[in-house]
Design a protein around this motif. Structure first.
Motif, PDB file in Angstrom:
ATOM      1  N   GLN A   7       0.324   8.120   3.555  1.00 44.09           N
ATOM      2  CA  GLN A   7       0.485   6.963   2.673  1.00 44.09           C
ATOM      3  C   GLN A   7      -0.197   5.733   3.276  1.00 44.09           C
ATOM      4  O   GLN A   7      -0.832   4.943   2.568  1.00 44.09           O
ATOM      5  CB  GLN A   7       1.975   6.693   2.446  1.00 44.09           C
ATOM      6  CG  GLN A   7       2.250   5.786   1.269  1.00 44.09           C
ATOM      7  CD  GLN A   7       3.727   5.741   0.935  1.00 44.09           C
ATOM      8  OE1 GLN A   7       4.571   5.633   1.821  1.00 44.09           O
ATOM      9  NE2 GLN A   7       4.050   5.825  -0.341  1.00 44.09           N
ATOM     10  N   GLY A   8      -0.073   5.568   4.598  1.00 45.38           N
ATOM     11  CA  GLY A   8      -0.740   4.463   5.276  1.00 45.38           C
ATOM     12  C   GLY A   8      -2.250   4.580   5.187  1.00 45.38           C
ATOM     13  O   GLY A   8      -2.961   3.587   4.981  1.00 45.38           O
ATOM     14  N   ASP A  75       5.334  -1.691   4.890  1.00 41.05           N
ATOM     15  CA  ASP A  75       5.655  -0.507   4.093  1.00 41.05           C
ATOM     16  C   ASP A  75       4.433  -0.213   3.218  1.00 41.05           C
ATOM     17  O   ASP A  75       4.152  -0.945   2.270  1.00 41.05           O
ATOM     18  CB  ASP A  75       6.883  -0.795   3.224  1.00 41.05           C
ATOM     19  CG  ASP A  75       7.278   0.367   2.327  1.00 41.05           C
ATOM     20  OD1 ASP A  75       6.493   1.334   2.226  1.00 41.05           O
ATOM     21  OD2 ASP A  75       8.364   0.295   1.729  1.00 41.05           O
ATOM     22  N   PRO A  76       3.660   0.841   3.533  1.00 40.17           N
ATOM     23  CA  PRO A  76       2.386   1.062   2.816  1.00 40.17           C
ATOM     24  C   PRO A  76       2.547   1.253   1.323  1.00 40.17           C
ATOM     25  O   PRO A  76       1.612   0.989   0.562  1.00 40.17           O
ATOM     26  CB  PRO A  76       1.817   2.313   3.492  1.00 40.17           C
ATOM     27  CG  PRO A  76       2.970   2.976   4.171  1.00 40.17           C
ATOM     28  CD  PRO A  76       3.903   1.873   4.558  1.00 40.17           C
ATOM     29  N   ALA A  77       3.721   1.698   0.884  1.00 34.67           N
ATOM     30  CA  ALA A  77       3.940   1.901  -0.550  1.00 34.67           C
ATOM     31  C   ALA A  77       3.909   0.591  -1.327  1.00 34.67           C
ATOM     32  O   ALA A  77       3.772   0.596  -2.555  1.00 34.67           O
ATOM     33  CB  ALA A  77       5.269   2.611  -0.785  1.00 34.67           C
ATOM     34  N   THR A  78       4.028  -0.547  -0.629  1.00 40.76           N
ATOM     35  CA  THR A  78       4.120  -1.842  -1.318  1.00 40.76           C
ATOM     36  C   THR A  78       2.824  -2.642  -1.273  1.00 40.76           C
ATOM     37  O   THR A  78       2.795  -3.790  -1.706  1.00 40.76           O
ATOM     38  CB  THR A  78       5.244  -2.696  -0.694  1.00 40.76           C
ATOM     39  OG1 THR A  78       4.895  -3.033   0.659  1.00 40.76           O
ATOM     40  CG2 THR A  78       6.573  -1.952  -0.701  1.00 40.76           C
ATOM     41  N   LEU A  79       1.740  -2.061  -0.765  1.00 42.25           N
ATOM     42  CA  LEU A  79       0.473  -2.789  -0.689  1.00 42.25           C
ATOM     43  C   LEU A  79      -0.097  -2.996  -2.092  1.00 42.25           C
ATOM     44  O   LEU A  79      -0.340  -2.042  -2.822  1.00 42.25           O
ATOM     45  CB  LEU A  79      -0.537  -2.034   0.173  1.00 42.25           C
ATOM     46  CG  LEU A  79      -1.862  -2.783   0.401  1.00 42.25           C
ATOM     47  CD1 LEU A  79      -1.693  -3.836   1.482  1.00 42.25           C
ATOM     48  CD2 LEU A  79      -2.979  -1.825   0.768  1.00 42.25           C
ATOM     49  N   LYS A  80      -0.314  -4.258  -2.454  1.00 41.06           N
ATOM     50  CA  LYS A  80      -0.873  -4.603  -3.771  1.00 41.06           C
ATOM     51  C   LYS A  80      -1.824  -5.778  -3.614  1.00 41.06           C
ATOM     52  O   LYS A  80      -1.670  -6.611  -2.716  1.00 41.06           O
ATOM     53  CB  LYS A  80       0.239  -4.999  -4.756  1.00 41.06           C
ATOM     54  CG  LYS A  80       1.250  -3.902  -5.064  1.00 41.06           C
ATOM     55  CD  LYS A  80       0.652  -2.805  -5.919  1.00 41.06           C
ATOM     56  CE  LYS A  80       1.678  -1.729  -6.248  1.00 41.06           C
ATOM     57  NZ  LYS A  80       1.081  -0.625  -7.017  1.00 41.06           N
ATOM     58  N   LEU A  81      -2.787  -5.870  -4.527  1.00 44.01           N
ATOM     59  CA  LEU A  81      -3.672  -7.028  -4.560  1.00 44.01           C
ATOM     60  C   LEU A  81      -2.947  -8.190  -5.216  1.00 44.01           C
ATOM     61  O   LEU A  81      -2.322  -8.027  -6.273  1.00 44.01           O
ATOM     62  CB  LEU A  81      -4.946  -6.718  -5.344  1.00 44.01           C
ATOM     63  CG  LEU A  81      -5.857  -5.619  -4.796  1.00 44.01           C
ATOM     64  CD1 LEU A  81      -7.097  -5.498  -5.680  1.00 44.01           C
ATOM     65  CD2 LEU A  81      -6.252  -5.892  -3.361  1.00 44.01           C
TER      66      LEU A  81
END
Length: 446
Positions: A7-8, A75-81
């Protein structure tokens, strides 16, 4: 050094392919204020693997100076532009857990507090979901409420800046992965509501932190100011955050609250959850309504709940089990109506879940449903049927919280003790303040 998981790797690849040069790391202090610092995208892989160090002594409720080293672990699941500022090179954001230098969770991290209580629900085979209805005000001024309109609940007016705002913020939230179920004008002039699509509680708490920033950013773009203050002016409705909750069974995905033909339309689990909420309602109020101003909203006459009871259709009740679709398992839920939008959502969801779980584990049963208008009852009538009141002030709420073991266990010693100290200090500052009300009323008279 721990290796970065799949995920990362996907998150790093997404950031690079999107042309991101900087990533903002977000985390939350104990009072629910969003904190942030930025790293170059080249540091993102390291951040996912081992975290980024920062000074925890500078953050409310975190660490003393002599114990100040902390790690922010994204938390890689929460990465957003981020959808702002528009027209500039893209910047990403990612939610973080806060860790000790040895990699263990930091007890004062609100995200960790909620994770612990969610793990307790998971031990019983349940996943906890939340769906909030977030109210707030738009103002032409950043120092006081100057309404944009004279509209009311669900009013549809000619296109105006408030409608433009609601559309823009909904689109921004969509880009940030926050699902919006509905938006509309609320009861009071310039009051807005955004209802979020139900999601797992940790994801929803992240979404609420995102919403509060998005609302303020979009308002600023339009030359406006947004406030989540529970009662921003006298004589108007306060802003609440009625939130719908349900426990979902792991594996089957069945609604644990639902039982066709069950008492009140609820299963034993659902009834225990409602009973636990009522049992601990006064004690959790300091967390769900954590500001002095919160108690200017929790007063009779403005549709806010002030009495500890439950009902299906009665909107004067603190807890509702909505009866809009009684035979639909998907619609079965428990609505808690005291919350306001200025709470720390991680801590608020943690104590609400802990209260409900205590009711389930203790086999509690709720009292009879309150079918009459509770506001119209006399105090004697309410006492006769066992309906108590919510705390009328922050200091009263803190006193109730202090003696509740379920709340103490949910928050953990670090957050529980710090929160009590902070709120006592806030009350003492307020208690000794000489207000304009006193000057205007008493100075010429006494």
């Amino acid at each position: 050094m721990p290796a970065m998981d799949e995920q990362g790797e996907r998150a790093v690849r997404f950031a690079e392919e999107s042309g991101v040069r900087f990533v903002r790391l977000w985390f939350t202090d104990v009072l629910g204020f969003l904190k942030s610092f930025a790293i170059p995208v080249e540091e993102l892989e390291k951040a996912f693997e081992e975290g980024i160090g920062f000074d925890g002594s500078a953050v409310e409720g975190f660490a003393r100076v002599e114990e100040s080293d902390m790690l922010a672990k994204p938390d890689p699941a929460t990465l957003k532009l981020l959808p702002w500022p528009r027209g500039e090179e893209p910047v990403a954001r990612v939610m973080c857990d806060v860790l000790h230098p040895d990699g263990t969770p930091f007890e004062g991290d609100p995200r960790h507090v909620l994770r612990r209580v969610l793990a307790r629900a998971a031990e019983g085979g349940h996943r906890f979901e939340a769906g909030p209805e977030v109210e707030f005000y738009l103002s032409r001024s950043a120092t006081e409420l100057v309404p944009l309109d004279r509209s009311g609940y669900f009013d549809m007016t000619t296109p105006d800046v408030a409608e433009e705002f609601r559309q823009h913020v909904t689109l921004a939230l969509g880009e940030l992965g926050v699902g919006v179920e509905m938006y509309h004008h609320e009861d009071a002039p310039s009051q807005q509501e955004i209802d979020l699509a139900a999601a797992e509680a940790l994801q929803m708490a992240d979404s609420l932190m995102t919403l509060r920033l998005a609302v303020k950013e979009v308002a600023q773009e339009l030359g406006l100011y947004a406030t989540f203050m529970p009662k921003p002016a006298i004589g108007i409705q306060g802003s609440g955050m009625h939130t719908h909750f349900k426990l979902v069974e792991d594996g089957s995905g069945a609604n644990a609250f639902f039982e066709p033909g069950g008492p009140g339309g609820l299963s034993k689990v659902g009834r225990g959850f409602v009973a636990g909420l009522l049992q601990h309602a006064r004690a959790i109020t300091a967390v769900t309504n954590q500001w002095i101003n919160s108690y200017k909203r929790l007063v009779p006459g403005y549709e806010a709940p002030v009495h500890v009871c439950w009902a299906h259709r009665n909107r004067s009740a603190l807890v509702r089990v909505p009866a809009d679709r009684p035979d639909d398992e998907r619609a079965c839920r428990v609505e808690y109506r005291a919350l306001d939008p200025a709470c720390n959502p991680y801590l608020a969801f943690a104590v609400i879940l802990a209260a409900g779980l205590d009711g389930i584990e203790q086999g509690m049963e709720p009292p009879a449903e309150a079918t009459d208008n509770i506001y119209a009852m006399s105090p004697e009538e309410r006492r006769a049927i066992g309906i108590s009141a919510l705390p009328e002030s922050l200091v009263e709420a803190v006193q109730d919280m202090e003696g509740d073991e379920a709340v103490a266990d949910a928050l953990g010693e670090h957050v529980f003790e710090w929160f009590l100290r902070n709120k006592r200090r806030e009350w003492e500052e307020y208690r000794t303040l000489v207000t304009p009300f006193e000057i205007e009323r008493y100075f010429p008279l006494l």
